[in-house]
Write a protein that holds these residues in place. Structure first.
Motif, PDB file in Angstrom:
ATOM      1  N   ARG A 155      44.822  76.714  81.805  1.00  0.00           N
ATOM      2  CA  ARG A 155      45.822  77.602  82.408  1.00  0.00           C
ATOM      3  C   ARG A 155      46.140  77.179  83.838  1.00  0.00           C
ATOM      4  NH1 ARG A 155      42.343  82.836  80.562  1.00  0.00           N
ATOM      5  NH2 ARG A 155      42.571  82.558  78.295  1.00  0.00           N
ATOM      6  N   GLU A 156      45.137  76.635  84.525  1.00  0.00           N
ATOM      7  CA  GLU A 156      45.344  76.217  85.911  1.00  0.00           C
ATOM      8  C   GLU A 156      45.565  74.715  86.028  1.00  0.00           C
ATOM      9  OE1 GLU A 156      43.527  77.257  90.312  1.00  0.00           O
ATOM     10  OE2 GLU A 156      42.877  78.293  88.502  1.00  0.00           O
ATOM     11  N   VAL A 179      37.716  73.566  88.828  1.00  0.00           N
ATOM     12  CA  VAL A 179      38.945  73.616  89.628  1.00  0.00           C
ATOM     13  C   VAL A 179      38.645  73.229  91.078  1.00  0.00           C
ATOM     14  CG1 VAL A 179      40.719  75.119  90.587  1.00  0.00           C
ATOM     15  CG2 VAL A 179      40.149  75.257  88.156  1.00  0.00           C
ATOM     16  N   THR A 210      40.290  69.916  92.785  1.00  0.00           N
ATOM     17  CA  THR A 210      41.431  70.167  93.678  1.00  0.00           C
ATOM     18  C   THR A 210      41.075  70.219  95.161  1.00  0.00           C
ATOM     19  OG1 THR A 210      41.192  72.581  93.477  1.00  0.00           O
ATOM     20  CG2 THR A 210      42.600  71.457  91.852  1.00  0.00           C
TER      21      THR A 210
END
Length: 389
Positions: free
Chosen positions: A223-224, A343, A347
């Motif tokens: 989703r991310e 994540v 990131t």
């Protein structure tokens, strides 16, 4: 295959799992470079057999982990222990070398003690981490202990055991030599695809516990990070198990069984989730930001928590002396927590840079004195134990 010479010294080797098979193969190569007349027999996997080992039975029969997981296998493991003892009795090798696999190896070493054959154990039982009292049972099990971690030499010597630090074999793994572009081209991945390494374990008893969590984590993660591509490096021993367990995943993983392809995957990776153990050092050598996660039978976990005496589970954290990488264990081994951690790793450049700086310090302490390759240092110690060595 390395040729063997019938009238040369005979070394009986034991490896009970994939990591030991790799270690054993490197050791055999180093021994063979020093003495071409050696003959290798015992128990090992594909890599050791390709290096010339005559294996008594398939190594996979010994690859099991966990206090509860081992219970259904006790009878078959006991039979295999009897087989190994009889083989040593009949062959009368010049030296016995057991590699890791303490549950099987230490019982074997005790059983063959009356034979008067010199014994070397390679890779120390991690009693410094839990059940330190067990060290009292070790005198008489071997004539020499070869250890991989710098602090282990002093630990065992304090208990009156002859231990020699030979360096950690991860330094010879080639994990840092991968080619990211080659991996992406081979598997049809775009330059923008975010490669996530998933390492559920090298044993058939480990992978089924982590893979369902990884599958659910990927559903959340996409989703991310919709361009994430999971890559699962596994040994051939568990490849079938992994393929079956991931068949229903929403994101089809790339399953890698070739060592060079695994190293290429490391070079392409933005992050990794791995079980504890040597895999953390491989990833550190390759500079892959990571988190460590693990899940075992709840009974096994409850017992382990009462016995563990070290502050960290991840080897890189233990060697760094601090929480260099996140540890998400047992109850924290949850899809949502794993996804959030990945994540951040992928990131946030500052998180990745901090880990890589810590990795360099950890790896610097893993080489033995004299800058000798670990397998060569171990081979020299082992040859010195041969009659007339």
């Amino acid at each position: 295959m390395i040729p063997t010479v019938a009238d040369g010294p005979v070394i009986w080797l034991l490896a009970g799992e994939a990591s030991g098979d790799v270690l054993g193969a490197r050791l055999m190569a180093a021994l063979g470079r020093r003495r071409a007349d050696l003959r290798f027999i015992g128990i090992g996997g594909q890599r050791m057999q390709e290096s010339g080992l005559e294996s008594l039975f398939p190594m996979q029969e010994l690859a099991v982990m966990g206090l509860v997981e081992i219970l259904p296998r006790i009878r078959s493991l006991s039979r295999r222990l009897d087989d190994a003892v009889r083989h040593i009795e009949s062959e009368r090798p010049d030296l016995v070398v057991t590699i890791d696999s303490p549950g099987f190896a230490l019982r074997l070493l005790r059983r063959i003690a009356p034979l008067g054959i010199a014994r070397v154990h390679y890779v120390a039982p991690q009693v410094w981490a839990w059940r330190e009292h067990r060290v009292r049972k070790f005198p008489g099990l071997w004539e020499r202990l070869l250890v991989l971690l710098p602090f282990e030499e002093d630990f065992f010597r304090r208990h009156g055991l002859d231990a020699r630090f030979v360096g950690h074999p991860v330094l010879q793994s080639g994990a840092e030599t991968g080619d990211a572009a080659r991996f992406r081209a081979r598997h049809g991945l775009s330059d923008d695809a975010r490669v996530l390494i998933l390492m559920p374990g090298s044993r058939r008893s480990e992978a089924p516990r982590l893979l369902p969590v990884f599958g659910k984590m990927l559903t959340i993660l996409r989703r991310e990070l919709p361009d994430v591509v999971p890559v699962i490096p596994v040994s051939p021993v568990v490849a079938g198990t992994v393929l079956k367990a991931t068949a229903g995943w929403a994101v089809r993983p790339v399953i890698v069984t070739d060592v060079a392809d695994k190293h290429d995957a490391f070079a392409a990776a933005g992050a990794a989730l791995t079980k504890s153990g040597t895999s953390t050092l491989e990833l550190a050598l390759a500079g892959v930001p990571m988190a460590v996660t693990y899940r075992v039978n709840p009974v096994t976990a409850a017992i382990a928590r009462r016995l563990i005496r070290v502050p960290y589970v991840a080897m890189v954290n233990l060697l760094a002396g601090r929480r260099l990488v996140p540890e998400l264990l047992q109850e924290q081994c949850r899809p949502d927590l794993l996804a959030a951690t990945v994540v951040r790793l992928i990131t946030d450049p500052a998180v990745a840079a901090a880990q890589r700086a810590g990795f360099a310090d950890v790896l610097a302490g893993l080489r033995a004195a004299g800058a000798m390759e670990p397998a060569d240092a171990a081979a020299d110690e082992i040859l010195a134990m041969l009659p007339g060595g």
